[in-house]
Scaffold this motif. Structure first.
Motif, PDB file in Angstrom:
ATOM      1  N   HIS A 179       0.858  -1.187   0.000  1.00 59.04           N
ATOM      2  CA  HIS A 179       0.000   0.000   0.000  1.00 59.04           C
ATOM      3  C   HIS A 179       0.895   1.239   0.000  1.00 59.04           C
ATOM      4  O   HIS A 179       2.115   1.115   0.127  1.00 59.04           O
ATOM      5  N   ALA A 325      -5.711  10.450   7.943  1.00 59.78           N
ATOM      6  CA  ALA A 325      -5.092   9.778   6.798  1.00 59.78           C
ATOM      7  C   ALA A 325      -6.185   9.102   5.988  1.00 59.78           C
ATOM      8  O   ALA A 325      -7.262   8.796   6.503  1.00 59.78           O
ATOM      9  N   GLY A 327      -6.652   6.437   2.205  1.00 62.46           N
ATOM     10  CA  GLY A 327      -6.001   5.741   1.102  1.00 62.46           C
ATOM     11  C   GLY A 327      -7.060   5.237   0.137  1.00 62.46           C
ATOM     12  O   GLY A 327      -8.097   4.714   0.554  1.00 62.46           O
TER      13      GLY A 327
HETATM   14  N1  DAH Z   1      -3.595   1.263   3.339  1.00 60.77           N
HETATM   15  C1  DAH Z   1      -4.973   0.842   3.231  1.00 60.77           C
HETATM   16  C2  DAH Z   1      -5.079  -0.288   2.209  1.00 60.77           C
HETATM   17  O1  DAH Z   1      -4.231  -0.449   1.400  1.00 60.77           O
HETATM   18  C3  DAH Z   1      -5.836   1.997   2.798  1.00 60.77           C
HETATM   19  C4  DAH Z   1      -5.968   3.005   3.886  1.00 60.77           C
HETATM   20  C5  DAH Z   1      -6.989   2.898   4.796  1.00 60.77           C
HETATM   21  C6  DAH Z   1      -5.055   4.052   4.009  1.00 60.77           C
HETATM   22  C7  DAH Z   1      -7.138   3.830   5.807  1.00 60.77           C
HETATM   23  C8  DAH Z   1      -5.185   4.990   5.025  1.00 60.77           C
HETATM   24  C9  DAH Z   1      -6.241   4.861   5.923  1.00 60.77           C
HETATM   25  O2  DAH Z   1      -4.344   6.001   5.191  1.00 60.77           O
HETATM   26  O3  DAH Z   1      -6.376   5.767   6.923  1.00 60.77           O
HETATM   27  O4  DAH Z   1      -6.042  -0.996   2.215  1.00 60.77           O
END
Ligand code: DAH
Length: 357
Positions: A179, A325, A327
């Motif tokens: 990620h 945050a 994503g």
């Molecule tokens: N990193 C998570 C994924 O790949 C997505 C994500 C979710 C990023 C919540 C974030 C967050 O910054 O707060 O599924």
């Protein structure tokens, strides 16, 4: 009209051309609707029947000759130019470009999303695709036993000269980032708040490829850290983003969820862009909407308030700072925005698909 006289005229006319404008004037003169060729053709019925065939053939020959002279002159003017006869205007003519390419639809959507956040004061940062285990998991408060750390869910790199993939040192193994969240760790370790950053880039997961999965895809991570950042700031920023990308009428909702690196965490949905949140196809009665399957909402991203443990890992005081945050998957956003039903289309590079964007 004497066709032989005309042939001589054609030869001398085409010898004199020095510019595209002159060529265009000749096009009108000979090939225009009331041009020489048209006049010759329309004079055929007035000829005695026995002469018509021969005359018609000659007119055709003349026309073909004129067409090939045009092609030749066009090539000369657009290409290298004729020696000794190039006018200053011709030097300034653009090259003969048949077809220009353009940015890939995923790049276009990434740029569009980043521009929305840049307008809100975020800066765009990129991180490496080969990451440390620490940045990808540990620093993000993802526990050792978390399933995403499994080799079934993450590509680990085998270091040269070592039997296992373990690299000596505190950061642990190297991997292909699963990620874009590790960029949070990198940015927070190297800068002090206030911070507002978006991070676009490729991520990798060992998934079997199908209509909605790919072993490589794109994400955009975003985060903001400061002294008084609240959940309402997150909601506001994401609402601006969703309306800019999907349209002003879109509604948003936040559902409680769990992510190790945020607390509280949420998934954000937009009202279905196809049925406008009605859940039904077409005029409002009958079948379920084919995009949201009657659910009225479409999930677009994960988000939350940055977990105090993440701040501790990068040496920020969680009592002093707060942050949000989020994503999102770029393919998912692009598929929803353009009604694309198969993620593989993005990577097959079929021009029939790419030319539509
Ligand atoms: N990193 C998570 C994924 O790949 C997505 C994500 C979710 C990023 C919540 C974030 C967050 O910054 O707060 O599924």
């Amino acid at each position: 009209m004497d066709i032989n006289l005309i042939k001589t005229q054609v030869d001398s006319d085409f010898r004199e051309i020095a510019s595209l404008e002159e060529l265009e004037a000749l096009r009108l003169k000979y090939l225009g609707r009331k041009g020489v060729v048209a006049q010759l053709t329309s004079s055929i019925p007035q000829l005695p029947p026995q002469e018509r065939g021969q005359f018609g053939r000659e007119v055709n020959q003349l026309k073909n000759k004129i067409l090939s002279l045009f092609a030749e002159q066009e090539g000369l003017i657009a290409g290298l130019g004729r020696e000794g006869k190039i006018t200053p205007e011709e030097f300034a003519l653009p090259g003969a470009v048949k077809e220009l390419g353009h940015l890939h639809p995923l790049t276009q959507v990434t740029d569009e999303i980043c521009a929305v956040f840049e307008a809100m004061g975020f800066s765009v940062v990129e991180g490496p695709e080969i990451e440390s285990e620490f940045n990808n998991f540990t620093g993000l408060n993802i526990p050792l036993e978390h399933p995403s750390r499994d080799a079934f869910d993450t590509f680990y790199l085998r270091m040269p000269g070592s039997a296992q993939s373990r690299r000596p040192g505190k950061a642990g193994k190297l991997l292909l980032r699963s990620h874009t969240s590790p960029a949070q760790i990198r940015v927070m370790q190297s800068r002090r708040p206030p911070l507002a950053v978006v991070v676009p880039g490729r991520v990798y997961r060992p998934d079997a490829v199908d209509a909605s999965h790919s072993f490589m895809f794109h994400q955009i991570e975003g985060f903001m850290v400061g002294r008084q950042i609240r959940f309402s700031d997150l909601k506001g920023a994401l609402e601006v983003f969703a309306k800019a990308v999907f349209g002003k009428e879109i509604k948003m909702r936040f559902r409680p969820h769990f992510f190790p690196f945020t607390e509280p965490s949420a998934e954000a949905d937009i009202s279905c862009i196809i049925c406008r949140g009605q859940g039904r196809a077409g005029s409002g009665q009958g079948k379920n909407c084919p995009v949201c399957h009657g659910k009225r909402w479409l999930e677009i991203l994960g988000c939350g308030m940055i977990h105090p443990n993440v701040f501790k890992q990068v040496g920020y005081d969680p009592k002093k700072y707060a942050g949000f945050a989020f994503g999102m998957g770029v393919e998912r956003i692009a598929m929803l925005k353009y009604g694309i039903s198969d993620i593989r289309l993005f990577f097959q590079n079929d021009l029939r698909f790419l030319k539509q964007f």
